[in-house]
Scaffold this motif. Structure first.
Motif, mmCIF file in Angstrom:
data_model
loop_
_atom_site.group_PDB
_atom_site.id
_atom_site.type_symbol
_atom_site.label_atom_id
_atom_site.label_comp_id
_atom_site.label_asym_id
_atom_site.label_seq_id
_atom_site.Cartn_x
_atom_site.Cartn_y
_atom_site.Cartn_z
ATOM 1 N N VAL A 165 -70.465 -7.699 -45.089
ATOM 2 C CA VAL A 165 -70.397 -8.800 -45.944
ATOM 3 C C VAL A 165 -69.441 -8.494 -47.037
ATOM 4 O O VAL A 165 -68.781 -9.494 -47.389
ATOM 5 C CB VAL A 165 -71.845 -9.116 -46.699
ATOM 6 C CG1 VAL A 165 -71.684 -10.120 -47.556
ATOM 7 C CG2 VAL A 165 -72.878 -9.404 -45.421
ATOM 8 N N GLU A 166 -69.227 -7.265 -47.626
ATOM 9 C CA GLU A 166 -68.442 -6.930 -48.431
ATOM 10 C C GLU A 166 -66.779 -7.012 -47.947
ATOM 11 O O GLU A 166 -65.947 -7.444 -48.721
ATOM 12 C CB GLU A 166 -68.490 -5.521 -49.121
ATOM 13 C CG GLU A 166 -67.515 -5.107 -50.099
ATOM 14 C CD GLU A 166 -67.897 -3.697 -50.673
ATOM 15 O OE1 GLU A 166 -67.021 -3.153 -51.589
ATOM 16 O OE2 GLU A 166 -68.789 -3.053 -50.235
ATOM 17 N N ASP A 167 -66.677 -6.710 -46.714
ATOM 18 C CA ASP A 167 -65.451 -6.940 -45.954
ATOM 19 C C ASP A 167 -64.887 -8.161 -45.826
ATOM 20 O O ASP A 167 -63.911 -8.319 -46.039
ATOM 21 C CB ASP A 167 -65.553 -6.168 -44.510
ATOM 22 C CG ASP A 167 -64.505 -6.026 -43.929
ATOM 23 O OD1 ASP A 167 -63.381 -5.573 -44.450
ATOM 24 O OD2 ASP A 167 -64.193 -6.192 -42.743
ATOM 25 N N ARG A 168 -65.943 -9.000 -45.606
ATOM 26 C CA ARG A 168 -65.624 -10.348 -45.458
ATOM 27 C C ARG A 168 -65.320 -11.109 -46.787
ATOM 28 O O ARG A 168 -64.382 -11.787 -47.018
ATOM 29 C CB ARG A 168 -66.613 -11.264 -44.978
ATOM 30 C CG ARG A 168 -66.323 -12.595 -44.648
ATOM 31 C CD ARG A 168 -65.214 -12.913 -43.449
ATOM 32 N NE ARG A 168 -65.022 -14.319 -43.321
ATOM 33 C CZ ARG A 168 -65.676 -15.049 -42.715
ATOM 34 N NH1 ARG A 168 -66.501 -14.646 -41.577
ATOM 35 N NH2 ARG A 168 -65.405 -16.415 -42.343
ATOM 36 N N LEU A 169 -66.004 -10.599 -47.961
ATOM 37 C CA LEU A 169 -66.061 -11.310 -49.099
ATOM 38 C C LEU A 169 -64.936 -10.574 -50.196
ATOM 39 O O LEU A 169 -64.016 -11.206 -50.803
ATOM 40 C CB LEU A 169 -67.307 -11.286 -49.961
ATOM 41 C CG LEU A 169 -68.396 -12.303 -49.358
ATOM 42 C CD1 LEU A 169 -69.713 -12.128 -50.294
ATOM 43 C CD2 LEU A 169 -67.809 -13.765 -49.172
ATOM 44 N N GLY A 229 -78.392 -16.252 -50.209
ATOM 45 C CA GLY A 229 -77.482 -15.438 -49.548
ATOM 46 C C GLY A 229 -76.852 -16.119 -48.435
ATOM 47 O O GLY A 229 -75.271 -16.280 -48.414
ATOM 48 N N ALA A 230 -77.401 -17.018 -47.477
ATOM 49 C CA ALA A 230 -77.062 -17.756 -46.610
ATOM 50 C C ALA A 230 -75.985 -18.855 -47.126
ATOM 51 O O ALA A 230 -74.826 -19.341 -46.663
ATOM 52 C CB ALA A 230 -78.036 -18.413 -45.862
ATOM 53 N N ILE A 231 -76.740 -19.697 -48.474
ATOM 54 C CA ILE A 231 -75.742 -20.634 -48.879
ATOM 55 C C ILE A 231 -74.575 -20.049 -49.667
ATOM 56 O O ILE A 231 -73.524 -20.640 -49.480
ATOM 57 C CB ILE A 231 -76.578 -21.440 -49.990
ATOM 58 C CG1 ILE A 231 -77.950 -22.024 -49.059
ATOM 59 C CG2 ILE A 231 -76.225 -22.363 -50.736
ATOM 60 C CD1 ILE A 231 -79.124 -22.743 -50.149
ATOM 61 N N LEU A 232 -74.726 -18.885 -50.520
ATOM 62 C CA LEU A 232 -73.611 -18.574 -51.153
ATOM 63 C C LEU A 232 -72.609 -18.094 -50.171
ATOM 64 O O LEU A 232 -71.469 -18.098 -50.378
ATOM 65 C CB LEU A 232 -74.068 -17.164 -51.946
ATOM 66 C CG LEU A 232 -74.873 -17.397 -53.158
ATOM 67 C CD1 LEU A 232 -75.319 -16.231 -53.936
ATOM 68 C CD2 LEU A 232 -73.968 -18.251 -54.183
ATOM 69 N N MET A 233 -73.102 -17.367 -48.970
ATOM 70 C CA MET A 233 -71.849 -16.988 -48.069
ATOM 71 C C MET A 233 -71.009 -17.984 -47.575
ATOM 72 O O MET A 233 -69.836 -17.912 -47.319
ATOM 73 C CB MET A 233 -72.751 -16.148 -46.910
ATOM 74 C CG MET A 233 -71.746 -15.131 -46.041
ATOM 75 S SD MET A 233 -70.699 -14.131 -46.832
ATOM 76 C CE MET A 233 -70.049 -13.271 -45.710
ATOM 77 N N LEU A 234 -71.792 -19.168 -47.067
ATOM 78 C CA LEU A 234 -71.035 -20.415 -46.746
ATOM 79 C C LEU A 234 -70.061 -21.030 -47.540
ATOM 80 O O LEU A 234 -69.123 -21.408 -47.381
ATOM 81 C CB LEU A 234 -72.203 -21.640 -46.215
ATOM 82 C CG LEU A 234 -72.892 -21.066 -45.112
ATOM 83 C CD1 LEU A 234 -73.956 -22.214 -44.947
ATOM 84 C CD2 LEU A 234 -72.034 -20.977 -43.924
ATOM 85 N N LEU A 235 -70.486 -20.753 -48.940
ATOM 86 C CA LEU A 235 -69.770 -21.399 -50.073
ATOM 87 C C LEU A 235 -68.448 -20.372 -50.391
ATOM 88 O O LEU A 235 -67.551 -20.684 -50.754
ATOM 89 C CB LEU A 235 -70.644 -21.682 -51.428
ATOM 90 C CG LEU A 235 -71.469 -22.663 -51.210
ATOM 91 C CD1 LEU A 235 -72.357 -22.595 -52.485
ATOM 92 C CD2 LEU A 235 -71.054 -24.013 -50.959
ATOM 93 N N ARG A 239 -67.135 -17.482 -48.431
ATOM 94 C CA ARG A 239 -66.491 -16.610 -47.787
ATOM 95 C C ARG A 239 -65.118 -17.061 -47.420
ATOM 96 O O ARG A 239 -64.282 -16.157 -47.085
ATOM 97 C CB ARG A 239 -67.259 -16.300 -46.286
ATOM 98 C CG ARG A 239 -67.424 -17.621 -45.393
ATOM 99 C CD ARG A 239 -68.310 -17.568 -44.290
ATOM 100 N NE ARG A 239 -68.401 -18.764 -43.447
ATOM 101 C CZ ARG A 239 -69.266 -18.754 -42.461
ATOM 102 N NH1 ARG A 239 -70.230 -17.915 -42.091
ATOM 103 N NH2 ARG A 239 -69.397 -20.013 -41.777
ATOM 104 N N GLY A 240 -64.772 -18.381 -47.299
ATOM 105 C CA GLY A 240 -63.436 -18.775 -46.804
ATOM 106 C C GLY A 240 -63.029 -18.604 -45.558
ATOM 107 O O GLY A 240 -64.012 -18.038 -44.465
ATOM 108 N N PRO A 241 -61.978 -18.691 -44.866
ATOM 109 C CA PRO A 241 -61.476 -18.515 -43.482
ATOM 110 C C PRO A 241 -61.428 -16.872 -43.252
ATOM 111 O O PRO A 241 -61.018 -16.217 -44.130
ATOM 112 C CB PRO A 241 -60.343 -19.135 -43.266
ATOM 113 C CG PRO A 241 -59.676 -19.285 -44.738
ATOM 114 C CD PRO A 241 -61.044 -19.286 -45.646
#
Length: 269
Positions: free
Chosen positions: A124-128, A237-243, A245-247
């Protein structure tokens, strides 16, 4: 079932994940050095006590009866009740929302939480990215505390632990890599290792939290556990990640809305 590895490689060193793990370990060590009474007062003052939220508007002290077991040389073990007064300090109350995320009640509580953070947090840190992940983690923990508060706003029991924030990490992982393989040690009659799709492992974890919150006695679950904090953190967490994370800048994509055909065929097998 004990998960110990996934098949999603992280390209960046998860510096924030490592720092969060180190901070949680350090806080538990510091708490372990406190005398029992000092430790109890510390947990009440810096853990999240839902009833303290009302103090912000009322401005009144909160009196809590605390039971302590002492070993009287003449009477033997007995329960002594003392009065703990928590002052209506808005700064301390708001600080407790964050401080409680880094406090744990005992060693296995810490180990269980940090194991999941170590396993899923790096992806998750790698993606964000580092700073967005830290912001995500804190927001997830706050959402978990809010959900727990809404379930019992008058509770005087302090809540401590990183499980709400880590549940947010699990929710983020589920919506981003639902078909990742989680290598899991299964101990049931025989000991074996199996690959479990993240959507099954984490989805099953969430369902267990939900049933534990709604029917804890039927499942034999501890009612003292903040199940609704787990649920609130996971959904947030699911909602925040969708908002947030970006491409995905990497060529390999494996998220819920864009799964490659080869991964889909593998999952269908």
């Amino acid at each position: 079932m004990i998960p110990f590895r996934d098949d999603i490689p992280a390209e960046r060193t998860p510096l924030v994940t490592y720092a969060l793990i180190a901070l949680n370990v350090s806080v538990l060590w510091a708490m372990s050095q406190m005398p029992d009474r000092q430790l109890e007062d510390f947990i009440y003052r810096h853990g999240f006590v839902p009833a303290r939220i009302a103090q912000i508007s009322s401005g009144k002290p909160l009196e809590i009866q605390v039971e302590n077991e002492i070993d009287d040389p003449n009477l033997g073990p007995r329960i002594v009740v003392r009065q703990l007064v928590l002052q209506p300090d808005p700064g301390q109350i708001l600080f407790s929302l964050f401080a409680s995320m880094f406090m744990h009640g005992w060693l296995m509580h810490l180990v269980g939480n940090l194991w999941f953070l170590w396993l899923f947090g790096d992806n998750v840190e790698d993606r964000l990215g580092h700073f967005p992940f830290l912001l995500f983690y804190l927001l997830g923990g706050l959402a978990a505390a809010l959900c727990h508060y809404l379930n019992g706003p008058t509770s005087q029991t302090p809540v401590v632990g990183a499980s709400g924030a880590i549940a947010a990490v699990l929710g983020a992982y589920l919506v981003t890599w639902p078909h990742a393989r989680i290598k899991t040690l299964v101990i049931f009659v025989i000991i074996t290792v199996i690959d479990v799709p993240a959507v099954i492992f984490l989805g099953g974890w969430f369902i267990l939290q939900l049933f534990s919150a709604l029917r804890p006695q039927e499942l034999g679950m501890e009612q003292s556990i903040a199940w609704w904090a787990h649920i609130g953190g996971f959904v947030a967490g699911a909602i925040l990640m969708l908002l947030m994370r970006g491409p995905d800048p990497r060529t390999r994509r494996d998220d819920f809305f864009d799964m490659p055909d080869d991964r889909r065929r593998l999952f269908e097998k």
